[in-house]
Design a protein around this motif. Structure first.
Motif, PDB file in Angstrom:
ATOM      1  N   ARG A   1      -0.539 -13.309  23.368  1.00  5.53           N
ATOM      2  CA  ARG A   1      -1.656 -12.808  22.569  1.00  5.53           C
ATOM      3  C   ARG A   1      -1.241 -12.626  21.108  1.00  5.53           C
ATOM      4  O   ARG A   1      -2.014 -12.906  20.187  1.00  5.53           O
TER       5      ARG A   1
ATOM      6  N   ALA B   1      -1.141 -15.998  19.392  1.00  7.35           N
ATOM      7  CA  ALA B   1      -2.501 -16.454  19.093  1.00  7.35           C
ATOM      8  C   ALA B   1      -3.081 -15.694  17.899  1.00  7.35           C
ATOM      9  O   ALA B   1      -3.710 -16.286  17.015  1.00  7.35           O
TER      10      ALA B   1
ATOM     11  N   GLU C   1      -4.314 -17.357  14.367  1.00  5.82           N
ATOM     12  CA  GLU C   1      -5.687 -17.169  13.868  1.00  5.82           C
ATOM     13  C   GLU C   1      -5.678 -16.546  12.479  1.00  5.82           C
ATOM     14  O   GLU C   1      -6.448 -16.945  11.600  1.00  5.82           O
TER      15      GLU C   1
ATOM     16  N   VAL D   1      -4.308 -22.331  19.059  1.00 10.08           N
ATOM     17  CA  VAL D   1      -4.605 -20.976  19.507  1.00 10.08           C
ATOM     18  C   VAL D   1      -5.026 -20.972  20.969  1.00 10.08           C
ATOM     19  O   VAL D   1      -4.573 -20.139  21.768  1.00 10.08           O
ATOM     20  N   LYS D   2      -5.897 -21.903  21.327  1.00 10.29           N
ATOM     21  CA  LYS D   2      -6.432 -21.932  22.691  1.00 10.29           C
ATOM     22  C   LYS D   2      -5.328 -22.121  23.713  1.00 10.29           C
ATOM     23  O   LYS D   2      -5.413 -21.605  24.837  1.00 10.29           O
TER      24      LYS D   2
ATOM     25  N   ARG E   1      -3.884 -18.531  24.194  1.00  8.37           N
ATOM     26  CA  ARG E   1      -4.836 -17.611  24.821  1.00  8.37           C
ATOM     27  C   ARG E   1      -5.149 -18.052  26.248  1.00  8.37           C
ATOM     28  O   ARG E   1      -5.325 -17.222  27.144  1.00  8.37           O
TER      29      ARG E   1
ATOM     30  N   ALA F   1      -2.271 -16.971  28.436  1.00  7.13           N
ATOM     31  CA  ALA F   1      -2.333 -15.525  28.684  1.00  7.13           C
ATOM     32  C   ALA F   1      -3.356 -15.206  29.760  1.00  7.13           C
ATOM     33  O   ALA F   1      -3.116 -14.365  30.646  1.00  7.13           O
ATOM     34  N   ALA F   2      -4.503 -15.881  29.710  1.00  5.37           N
ATOM     35  CA  ALA F   2      -5.538 -15.648  30.720  1.00  5.37           C
ATOM     36  C   ALA F   2      -5.068 -16.069  32.107  1.00  5.37           C
ATOM     37  O   ALA F   2      -5.440 -15.460  33.113  1.00  5.37           O
TER      38      ALA F   2
ATOM     39  N   SER G   1       3.800 -22.891  25.725  1.00  7.89           N
ATOM     40  CA  SER G   1       3.491 -21.557  26.258  1.00  7.89           C
ATOM     41  C   SER G   1       4.463 -21.191  27.370  1.00  7.89           C
ATOM     42  O   SER G   1       4.819 -20.015  27.544  1.00  7.89           O
TER      43      SER G   1
ATOM     44  N   SER H   1     -13.366 -16.458  21.080  1.00  6.67           N
ATOM     45  CA  SER H   1     -12.788 -15.604  22.116  1.00  6.67           C
ATOM     46  C   SER H   1     -13.844 -14.732  22.767  1.00  6.67           C
ATOM     47  O   SER H   1     -14.886 -14.439  22.171  1.00  6.67           O
TER      48      SER H   1
ATOM     49  N   GLU I   1     -11.784  -9.576  24.276  1.00  6.05           N
ATOM     50  CA  GLU I   1     -10.605  -9.838  23.451  1.00  6.05           C
ATOM     51  C   GLU I   1     -10.836  -9.387  22.012  1.00  6.05           C
ATOM     52  O   GLU I   1      -9.934  -8.840  21.370  1.00  6.05           O
TER      53      GLU I   1
ATOM     54  N   THR J   1      -8.547  -6.379  20.283  1.00  8.69           N
ATOM     55  CA  THR J   1      -7.831  -6.599  19.027  1.00  8.69           C
ATOM     56  C   THR J   1      -8.285  -5.607  17.962  1.00  8.69           C
ATOM     57  O   THR J   1      -7.464  -5.101  17.184  1.00  8.69           O
TER      58      THR J   1
END
Length: 358
Positions: free
Chosen positions: A17, A20, A24, A33-34, A37, A40-41, A70, A123, A127, A131
């Motif tokens: 996270r 990412a 961003e 970024v995707k 993220r 992480a998901a 990742s 997002s 999320e 943040t």
């Protein structure tokens, strides 16, 4: 490159996270970024021991959404090391975005303009909220687009109604609510219900009266026919400012000064007349913090200041890391000599809500 030898205790989800977020914040390509993220998901719901076993077995990349990059981050974090990718990004992108604005940024309590993946953000709502909490916000206004802006997947009345239920669920999960009450009577964090509603050609707003009534705060913005005649644009904007639901006039000139979408000249309108209407109707002029907008330009910002306007310094974030853009707007407000109490998101949440319900 190998992972850093420094100890790391936050865990792999936090590392992904944070990577990412920093990407961003630096406005890197969305696909990068995707990847983080998404990873992480994937591992978030898995027991820590299962993730550790996959690391030792070398099978991490068999899991959906986890690639080589990742996977390296996860492996390092599981082994208690700072991932090399994270260390590099912290060194490159974690510093202040600008030299000024720090004092005013410390006074901000929240952000009145943000987008989720319900419209053109990148997002989920949760999320964005998490943040905002990590950045120290007391509130975040979720302002996804209205239906006319189809390119941004603007929300119909039906979709907006469903979104309001999600906001209620997020607040319940976080222990917040409309009054901002958290556990033990502490202020807590509240995700506020909002919209970035299109200003139509005649100055009306692109959402039903019923749905606008149900929101905490409304940002009204021009997104179409930005090059229309100055007289018509002036009438259009003043018409929107006089609408009883309008709280914030968003990115008033529509200009783009840099960035991947290219540049765009600012709209022509009688700025003095528009800002006087804002002052008369207690509508805040947005200081949009996006680097590619920097809207309004300094001369118009000073004009709005002298007209007696209040302001809202907003990130216009379309991704969690962009919520940190606020300091860029704060620097511009400080340069213009705008007093903190004239900035609505320095106000306590209850004062903001009472003002917005005018």
């Amino acid at each position: 490159m190998n992972a850093s030898d420094e100890p790391y205790e936050a865990g792999p989800v936090a590392a992904l996270r944070r990577i990412a977020f920093l990407l961003e914040r630096a406005r890197e390509d969305t696909y990068k970024v995707k990847a983080f993220r998404g990873a992480a998901a994937t591992i978030l719901p898995l027991p820590a021991e299962d993730v550790a076993r996959a690391v030792e077995a070398g099978t991490l990349t068999d899991l959906p959404g986890i690639g080589a990059s990742s996977g390296k981050v996860i492996a390092a974090a599981v082994r208690g090391q700072v991932p090399e990718r994270l260390a590099r990004l912290e060194a490159e992108h974690a510093g202040p975005l600008t030299d000024g604005g720090a004092a005013l940024r410390a006074a901000l309590r929240g952000d009145c303009h943000s987008h989720s993946d319900w419209s053109d953000g990148g997002s989920p709502i949760e999320e964005m909220a998490m943040t905002a909490i990590e950045l120290g916000h007391e509130y975040l206004v979720l302002t996804d687009h209205s239906p006319r802006l189809k390119v941004a997947r603007g929300l119909s009345a039906e979709r907006l109604q469903r979104q309001l239920g999600v906001v209620d669920a997020v607040n319940e999960h976080l222990g917040g609510g409309a009054d901002g009450g958290g556990a033990g009577g502490e202020p807590g964090f509240t995700l506020l219900k909002g919209i970035e509603v299109d200003i139509l050609d005649d100055g009306s707003l692109d959402q039903s009266e019923e749905m606008l009534d149900r929101l905490d705060l409304r940002v009204a913005s021009v997104h179409s026919k930005l090059a229309m005649d100055a007289g018509a644009m002036t009438r259009r904007m003043i018409g929107a400012v006089r609408q009883r639901h309008t709280n914030v006039l968003g990115h008033c000139t529509g200009r783009l000064v840099t960035g991947g979408r290219g540049t765009r000249q600012q709209s022509s309108f009688d700025a003095r007349a528009v800002f006087e209407a804002c002052a008369e109707n207690d509508v805040a002029v947005e200081i949009n913090s996006r680097p590619e907008r920097r809207d309004p330009p300094f001369a118009l910002l000073a004009l709005a200041r002298d007209a007696g306007c209040v302001f809202s310094i907003d990130s216009d974030a379309h991704a969690p890391g962009q919520l940190d853009f606020l300091q860029l707007g704060c620097e511009r407000a400080e340069d213009a000599g705008i007093d903190a109490d004239r900035i609505v998101n320095t106000w306590p949440r209850q004062r903001l809500l009472e003002w917005a319900r005018k």
